[in-house]
Design an enzyme around this catalytic site. Structure first.
Site, PDB file in Angstrom:
ATOM      1  N   HIS A 154       8.018  -6.799   4.505  1.00 43.29           N
ATOM      2  CA  HIS A 154       9.082  -7.763   4.185  1.00 43.29           C
ATOM      3  C   HIS A 154       9.207  -7.936   2.672  1.00 43.29           C
ATOM      4  O   HIS A 154      10.304  -8.080   2.139  1.00 43.29           O
ATOM      5  CB  HIS A 154       8.775  -9.125   4.817  1.00 43.29           C
ATOM      6  CG  HIS A 154       9.038  -9.151   6.286  1.00 43.29           C
ATOM      7  ND1 HIS A 154      10.205  -9.599   6.835  1.00 43.29           N
ATOM      8  CD2 HIS A 154       8.269  -8.764   7.336  1.00 43.29           C
ATOM      9  CE1 HIS A 154      10.165  -9.497   8.150  1.00 43.29           C
ATOM     10  NE2 HIS A 154       8.989  -8.984   8.478  1.00 43.29           N
TER      11      HIS A 154
ATOM     12  N   ASP B  53      14.789 -14.129   3.384  1.00 44.75           N
ATOM     13  CA  ASP B  53      14.441 -13.257   4.498  1.00 44.75           C
ATOM     14  C   ASP B  53      14.954 -13.938   5.764  1.00 44.75           C
ATOM     15  O   ASP B  53      14.602 -15.103   6.049  1.00 44.75           O
ATOM     16  CB  ASP B  53      12.914 -13.066   4.553  1.00 44.75           C
ATOM     17  CG  ASP B  53      12.514 -11.954   5.511  1.00 44.75           C
ATOM     18  OD1 ASP B  53      13.060 -11.914   6.626  1.00 44.75           O
ATOM     19  OD2 ASP B  53      11.650 -11.141   5.149  1.00 44.75           O
TER      20      ASP B  53
END
Ligand code: UDP
Length: 468
Positions: A22, A113
């Site tokens: 991520h 995110d």
């Protein structure tokens, strides 16, 4: 950079989630934006912020800790993954809100995110623009979205699903006990992941680490639902367009790489003679799978470089490293970018995490796919069936889903020496060129990034020549 531009530059906060897969794309996107004159603050946990500060030095990027995982506990702290999610939300959302409200340089946009469920609420509350960043493929979003409609909106998807869903093998899900037990049709981890689409729905843009020519049809399909912006691949610029200064590594590693060791070893090998084996940062292979892999590598006469993470080392057969020292090297972590860029690498046995998939494509390295869970299964399907740049080593159809050594060996031989070798090489070389083209000057992703900035700052496009 133009004098005085820094004072006037727009300020974007990038809210990164946990995990190597991520963090890499979001840090890379931050560097891209910074190279185009945007002031960036990366908001993350204390341990990540500390680690990033020591490895990344860009005048336009600063790091802000919004949650002290060192004293309050990270993902392996009290309450497991769920405990961490709750604490990160409680402290992180308060600290991030305060940071944005109090900052002397007004924050124009939050890039978050999509996996962080509370992120879009902050943009709504503060009245700032929001961009949800999805760190997996467009095809994965298209596959999950109908499930979201069913679970969260309680209505079936109101348009035909994207056709990838037909023919896709059944997805396997990880077991995360702290998220609770399965009660309905989907396990708790899927319910958690589907929550991302709430963020999509509230975002002004939905950013994907992908590029148009790689996922053209899926992108077109998704544009009917969201304001989709492809901005990838987010590999360091050094390996693609070379336009971002000092951008030759991700600058974040969850384990210490044994890189000098690997590179010296690879330097002594012939072009295309080595198989690189890695299952990314999160997968934890069972002992049986490690034994099957070890057998496949031992049997073959092919050289190998294998990443066996520190917590998996004890599962290796006794004396494996000693026995195979003439043809193989086992390391606990490496700079995967440097390895894949090396001429000696002929193929990549991969779990097909999205970053590894994009890296293999960008370096033109054919894949032997051994997907373990979730989106890895979708990525592997695309690699073999849609792009024809690799082969899937089939897993046994039992509970454990282990792939046998014979099957792994068969796929390595096929990719390196078999009938399909030429076709696979040709296809991956074409994709490699398209990846570079997308991020280079006036490529689709480059244009999308410029358009994204210009929507925040209409003057940007007039000044753009200063940054190229
Ligand atoms: N990686 C690395 N060194 C290693 C293994 C992996 O730098 O020894 C990097 C790899 O380059 C990729 C990331 O870790 O960028 C893994 O991300 P991916 O999405 O492939 O898988 P995940 O870890 O999220 O399952």
């Amino acid at each position: 950079m133009e004098q005085g531009r820094v004072e006037k530059a727009h300020h974007i906060v990038v809210l990164a989630d946990q995990g190597q897969g991520h963090i890499n794309p979001m840090l890379q996107f931050s560097k891209r934006l910074a190279s185009k004159g945007i002031k960036i603050t990366v908001a993350t946990t204390l341990s990540n912020a500390k680690s990033m500060k020591t490895t990344l030095s860009y005048s336009m990027i600063t790091f802000e800790s919004i949650y002290d995982d060192c004293s309050q506990g990270g993902v392996v702290g009290p309450g497991g993954f769920k405990g961490f999610l709750d604490r990160f939300q409680a402290s992180g959302s308060t600290n991030l809100t305060r940071f944005i409200l109090d900052h002397e340089h007004p924050v124009k946009c939050l890039v978050y995110d999509a996996n962080i469920p509370w992120a879009s609420k902050i943009t709504t509350q503060l009245g700032i623009a929001g961009a949800a960043f999805f760190t997996q493929s467009c095809a994965t979003a298209a596959t999950y979205y109908p499930m979201y409609c069913e679970v969260y909106e309680k209505t079936p998807l109101s348009m035909p699903s994207f056709p990838v869903i037909t023919g896709l093998p059944k997805l396997r899900f990880p077991n995360l006990p702290s998220l609770g037990c399965s009660t309905g049709r989907y396990p708790p981890i899927i319910i958690h992941l589907l929550g991302q689409f709430d963020n999509f729905g509230k975002a002004d843009w939905v950013l994907f680490n992908s590029f148009d020519k790689l996922e053209e049809e899926v992108v077109e399909w998704m544009k009917k639902v969201w304001n989709v912006v492809t901005i990838g691949p987010t590999l360091p610029s050094f390996y693609l367009d070379k336009r971002v200064e000092n951008d030759n590594e991700y600058g974040f590693n969850i384990h210490k790489p044994n890189s000098s060791n690997c590179m010296e070893w690879l330097d002594s090998k012939k072009t295309g003679s080595v198989v690189y084996v890695s299952f990314g940062s999160a997968a934890n292979l069972c002992a049986e799978q490690i034994t099957e892999l070890a057998d496949a590598l031992r049997q073959s006469n092919i050289m190998f470089l294998w990443v066996v993470k520190p917590d998996e080392q004890s599962k290796l057969p006794i004396d494996f490293s000693k026995e195979t020292s003439g043809k193989g090297l086992v390391v606990t972590w490496c700079s995967q970018l440097e390895v894949l860029a090396h001429h000696a690498i002929g193929c990549f046995i991969s779990h097909c995490g999205w970053n590894s998939t994009l890296e293999a494509i960008s370096f033109g390295v054919p894949i032997v796919a051994m997907p373990q869970i979730l989106d890895q299964i979708i990525n592997a399907h695309f690699l073999e069936k849609v792009w024809s740049v690799g082969l899937i080593a089939k897993a046994n159809e039992d509970e454990k889903g282990v792939t046998a050594s014979e099957e792994i060996y068969r796929c390595i031989r096929e990719v390196l020496e078999g009938e399909r070798r030429q076709e696979i090489r040709k296809n991956i070389t074409s994709l490699k060129e398209l990846a570079k083209e997308a991020i280079d000057t006036s490529g689709s992703s480059d244009k999308h990034i410029d358009e994204f900035i210009s929507q925040l700052d209409p003057a940007y496009l007039r000044h753009r020549s200063n940054y190229n």
